[in-house]
Design a protein around this motif. Structure first.
Motif: not given
Length: 205
Positions: A5, A61, A150
């Protein structure tokens, strides 16, 4: 997968002319709380370069891919296709694998806007960011991408650039004044990354 992540595969040129841009990308990734992963980080002679790259892509990721060096500059000089090849691996991992890999996010950078279309027309319509070989612009591009991707808050690109300049002064003191290197440019990227981690830790205290 541990670290997936926060891992960012950085597929950028390693030549001397690009060095400050590469360090700017790495600094920005670290500043935003992510973990840059580069093929330079391991030097096992028994491991092939492509195996190393596939492993890093599989563990990350995020992928940042700069296509600035796909254009040949001199007579009889070939296109440098390693970076678009690695982009293709990352893209294929995102589109063809299931599970966590379908969450992959990819940022594509170039020196000049639309220049990539002459070599990679399949990317036409993609949201590719240009930086004009300027560190403040590449910092802003990476910063803005993470903020958008994000939905996160972050320091402005200008502030990150100023912090990077502060780090450069610190790095000179550590490497040249204290450690005795002739130049910061003589030091391996991986060693500078360790200094970045130490510098960021010191800022938090």
């Amino acid at each position: 997968m541990d670290g997936f992540e926060s891992n960012v595969f950085v597929n950028c040129p390693f030549d001397d002319d690009y060095r400050q841009l590469l360090l700017s990308v790495i600094f920005t990734v670290k500043h935003l709380g992510f973990n840059p992963r580069l093929s330079l980080e391991r030097a096992d002679s028994a491991e092939s370069r492509i195996e190393k790259i596939v492993g890093l892509i599989n563990q990350s990721k995020y992928g940042i891919h700069d296509l600035s060096r796909i254009v040949s500059e001199g007579e009889n000089e070939h296109y440098r296709m390693n970076m678009p090849f690695e982009l293709g691996i990352d893209y294929g991992c995102q589109k063809l694998k299931e599970g966590i890999w379908s969450q992959k996010q990819i940022l594509i950078l170039e020196k000049e806007r639309y220049r990539y279309q002459k070599a990679l027309s399949d990317l036409s319509g993609s949201d590719i960011k240009n930086h004009d070989d300027e560190a403040p612009k590449i910092i802003r591009a990476v910063r803005d991408w993470f903020v958008t991707t994000e939905s996160m808050r972050a320091d402005s690109g200008k502030k990150i650039w100023n912090l990077y300049n502060d780090f450069q002064a610190y790095l000179y003191d550590e490497l040249v004044e204290s450690d005795g290197h002739e130049s910061v440019d003589d030091v391996q990227i991986t060693e500078i990354m360790h200094h970045m981690s130490a510098w960021f830790s010191a800022q938090e205290t």
